[in-house]
Each structure stands twice: as C-alpha cells, then as structure tokens.
Design a protein around this motif. Structure first.
Motif, PDB file in Angstrom:
ATOM      1  N   ASP A  38       0.865  -1.181   0.000  1.00 36.47           N
ATOM      2  CA  ASP A  38       0.000   0.000   0.000  1.00 36.47           C
ATOM      3  C   ASP A  38       0.898   1.226   0.000  1.00 36.47           C
ATOM      4  OD1 ASP A  38      -1.798   2.206   1.068  1.00 36.47           O
ATOM      5  OD2 ASP A  38      -3.215   0.539   1.056  1.00 36.47           O
ATOM      6  N   ASP A  39       0.520   2.250  -0.757  1.00 34.56           N
ATOM      7  CA  ASP A  39       1.388   3.436  -0.828  1.00 34.56           C
ATOM      8  C   ASP A  39       1.206   4.368   0.367  1.00 34.56           C
ATOM      9  OD1 ASP A  39      -1.153   4.228  -1.570  1.00 34.56           O
ATOM     10  OD2 ASP A  39      -0.478   5.634  -3.102  1.00 34.56           O
ATOM     11  N   GLN A  40       0.245   4.064   1.232  1.00 33.37           N
ATOM     12  CA  GLN A  40       0.052   4.879   2.430  1.00 33.37           C
ATOM     13  C   GLN A  40       0.728   4.213   3.630  1.00 33.37           C
ATOM     14  OE1 GLN A  40      -3.991   6.334   3.084  1.00 33.37           O
ATOM     15  NE2 GLN A  40      -4.516   5.849   0.964  1.00 33.37           N
ATOM     16  N   GLY A  41       1.728   4.884   4.159  1.00 29.36           N
ATOM     17  CA  GLY A  41       2.498   4.327   5.265  1.00 29.36           C
ATOM     18  C   GLY A  41       1.661   4.005   6.484  1.00 29.36           C
ATOM     19  N   MET A  42       0.672   4.856   6.782  1.00 31.08           N
ATOM     20  CA  MET A  42      -0.145   4.629   7.973  1.00 31.08           C
ATOM     21  C   MET A  42      -1.025   3.391   7.814  1.00 31.08           C
ATOM     22  SD  MET A  42      -1.233   8.393   9.361  1.00 31.08           S
ATOM     23  CE  MET A  42      -1.904   7.669  10.851  1.00 31.08           C
ATOM     24  N   VAL A  43      -1.476   3.128   6.578  1.00 29.46           N
ATOM     25  CA  VAL A  43      -2.281   1.928   6.328  1.00 29.46           C
ATOM     26  C   VAL A  43      -1.422   0.687   6.536  1.00 29.46           C
ATOM     27  CG1 VAL A  43      -3.510   0.599   4.568  1.00 29.46           C
ATOM     28  CG2 VAL A  43      -3.866   3.063   4.732  1.00 29.46           C
ATOM     29  N   ARG A  44      -0.209   0.716   5.975  1.00 26.84           N
ATOM     30  CA  ARG A  44       0.692  -0.422   6.138  1.00 26.84           C
ATOM     31  C   ARG A  44       0.999  -0.673   7.604  1.00 26.84           C
ATOM     32  NH1 ARG A  44       3.672   2.323   2.238  1.00 26.84           N
ATOM     33  NH2 ARG A  44       5.424   2.570   3.680  1.00 26.84           N
ATOM     34  N   THR A  45       1.261   0.402   8.336  1.00 17.95           N
ATOM     35  CA  THR A  45       1.597   0.271   9.755  1.00 17.95           C
ATOM     36  C   THR A  45       0.419  -0.273  10.549  1.00 17.95           C
ATOM     37  OG1 THR A  45       3.186   2.093   9.653  1.00 17.95           O
ATOM     38  CG2 THR A  45       2.339   1.501  11.826  1.00 17.95           C
ATOM     39  N   GLY A  46      -0.765   0.257  10.274  1.00 20.74           N
ATOM     40  CA  GLY A  46      -1.947  -0.194  10.998  1.00 20.74           C
ATOM     41  C   GLY A  46      -2.227  -1.668  10.784  1.00 20.74           C
ATOM     42  N   PHE A  47      -2.192  -2.095   9.522  1.00 21.52           N
ATOM     43  CA  PHE A  47      -2.411  -3.501   9.212  1.00 21.52           C
ATOM     44  C   PHE A  47      -1.328  -4.372   9.833  1.00 21.52           C
ATOM     45  CE2 PHE A  47      -4.981  -2.853   5.024  1.00 21.52           C
ATOM     46  CZ  PHE A  47      -6.065  -2.459   5.782  1.00 21.52           C
ATOM     47  N   SER A  48      -0.095  -3.900   9.739  1.00 19.96           N
ATOM     48  CA  SER A  48       1.040  -4.681  10.236  1.00 19.96           C
ATOM     49  C   SER A  48       0.963  -4.866  11.748  1.00 19.96           C
ATOM     50  CB  SER A  48       2.352  -3.993   9.857  1.00 19.96           C
ATOM     51  OG  SER A  48       3.455  -4.745  10.278  1.00 19.96           O
ATOM     52  N   VAL A  49       0.626  -3.797  12.451  1.00 20.73           N
ATOM     53  CA  VAL A  49       0.552  -3.862  13.914  1.00 20.73           C
ATOM     54  C   VAL A  49      -0.526  -4.842  14.358  1.00 20.73           C
ATOM     55  CG1 VAL A  49      -0.106  -2.583  15.987  1.00 20.73           C
ATOM     56  CG2 VAL A  49       1.493  -1.577  14.357  1.00 20.73           C
ATOM     57  N   PHE A  50      -1.710  -4.737  13.745  1.00 14.53           N
ATOM     58  CA  PHE A  50      -2.781  -5.644  14.163  1.00 14.53           C
ATOM     59  C   PHE A  50      -2.484  -7.089  13.794  1.00 14.53           C
ATOM     60  CE2 PHE A  50      -6.559  -8.109  13.104  1.00 14.53           C
ATOM     61  CZ  PHE A  50      -7.096  -8.227  14.377  1.00 14.53           C
ATOM     62  N   LEU A  51      -2.110  -7.331  12.546  1.00 15.69           N
ATOM     63  CA  LEU A  51      -1.859  -8.709  12.128  1.00 15.69           C
ATOM     64  C   LEU A  51      -0.727  -9.341  12.934  1.00 15.69           C
ATOM     65  CD1 LEU A  51      -2.230  -8.424   8.235  1.00 15.69           C
ATOM     66  CD2 LEU A  51      -3.838  -9.445   9.864  1.00 15.69           C
TER      67      LEU A  51
END
Length: 219
Positions: free
Chosen positions: A8-21
């Motif tokens: 995903d080109d949005q860093g916050m989306v990547r971080t959010g998904f990564s943290v939860f998963l």
C-alpha cells in the motif's frame, strides 16, 4: 503460520495492518511494499502466503502487480485486493489478473484477520456487493469463450456440478449439504476441478464458470 506481505502506498495503512496482524498467533507480517513494483519484487524474495494489495499505487498499480505475481510459477502467493468499493471497473479485471478476493479498507480488525485466513486456505473472498458487480460485468461481456468451454468437457458430471455450486458462492459445507455427501468429498472434487482446469483457487473458478456459460447472470 500464515506469512503476509502488505502492499500500500500509504504508510499509515501499512503500519496499521502490520501492527494488528502481528498480534495474531497464526499470522506473521514478513514485509511491506510502497508500490506495485516493490510488491512484485518482495513477493519473489519473501514468498508470502498472502499479499494484501492496494489498487492505486505509483510506478505499478495493484492490478499489474497482481498479474505478475499470479503469472510467476515460482510465486504461490494469494492476492487479497484492498478496495474502497468505488472501483467497479477493477473487480472483473482483478479476478482475471489472479486476485483471490477483495477486502474493504475500512474493514474491522477481526474482518482483516479472517480475510487473510480465508484466502490463505484457498477460499474466495467475495463480498455480496463485489459479486453483484462481477455478475453485471459478465452480463455486459456477453457469451462464453470457446477454448474455455472445450476445457470444461474434461470434468466429470459431479465435478461440473460442484463447480457450478462454487460459482454460486456456496461454501464446501453448503455444497456437501446440497449434494448429500461428506465435506471432505467436496474438497476433493474442488481440488480436482482446479487441477484439471489449471486454476489457482475458487475465485478463478468462479470467473471460469461464468466465462464458459456454466453459470449465467441471474442463475
């Protein structure tokens, strides 16, 4: 352990998904990508089980990246498209490219984890809204494709019946109930259908069933 790559080109989306998963006991985030080109490169290097793929990204969009990942025989990753559902034109093309399903970007954390598990298991993740758009697209495209129809003849009568029920969105359990057979028997039939037709998963099986005219919009 299900290994996941987030593109995903949005860093916050990547971080959010990564943290939860990363909090899930059966899921491991093995990498991130900020565009489609990087997603393909990282998929080749990391060989994740599932790639969470955004559509609109720089350098290479998610559809082109999905197509390259699906076409590479050395990459067995399933692709789960991240969408806002305003992408009508992308639904059919994404499935043709090899995507195994769609996930709303505003999905809950629990829905995200479940989506990853479903796709990793080889199931198709098609929300009702996506399925309706897909059927509209098949209706617009018209009749079945001849080469695909010829390949359909390779299936047994029961395998053809199972494919039709898969295309209608039924789960293995629901198909087993409809045919009065064991769920494991259905899994075996589905596996043979995919192998004979050279399909990656149930999502491609759904596309195939509509393209051959086995199932038509409105069935």
């Amino acid at each position: 352990m299900i290994r996941v790559l987030i593109a995903d080109d949005q860093g916050m989306v990547r971080t959010g998904f990564s943290v939860f998963l990363g909090t899930q006991p059966d899921i491991e985030v093995v990498g991130e990508a900020a565009d489609g080109l990087e997603a393909v490169e990282r998929a080749r290097a990391l060989r994740p089980d599932v790639v969470l793929m955004d559509v609109r990204m720089p350098r290479m969009d998610g559809l082109a990246a999905t197509r390259q990942i699906s076409a590479d025989p050395e990459i067995s990753s399933k692709v789960l498209i991240l969408t806002t559902f305003d992408l009508d034109d992308y639904v059919y093309e994404a499935l043709r490219a090899g995507a195994s399903g769609f996930l709303l970007k505003d999905a809950s954390a629990a829905q995200l984890a479940e989506a990853v598990r479903v796709v990793a298991a080889g199931e198709a993740l098609l929300a009702p809204a996506v399925t309706k758009r897909l059927i509209r697209e098949f209706a617009r495209l018209g009749g079945p494709r001849a080469p695909a129809v010829r390949r359909l003849s390779e299936l047994t009568e029961r395998e053809t019946e199972v494919l039709a029920l898969v295309a209608q969105g039924l789960s293995n359990q629901e198909i087993a109930g409809r045919l009065t057979v064991a769920e494991q028997t259905v899994k075996t039939h589905v596996g043979r259908v995919l192998m004979k037709l050279g399909l990656r998963d149930r999502a491609q099986a759904i596309v195939y069933a509509y393209e051959t005219g086995l199932i038509r919009p409105g069935d």
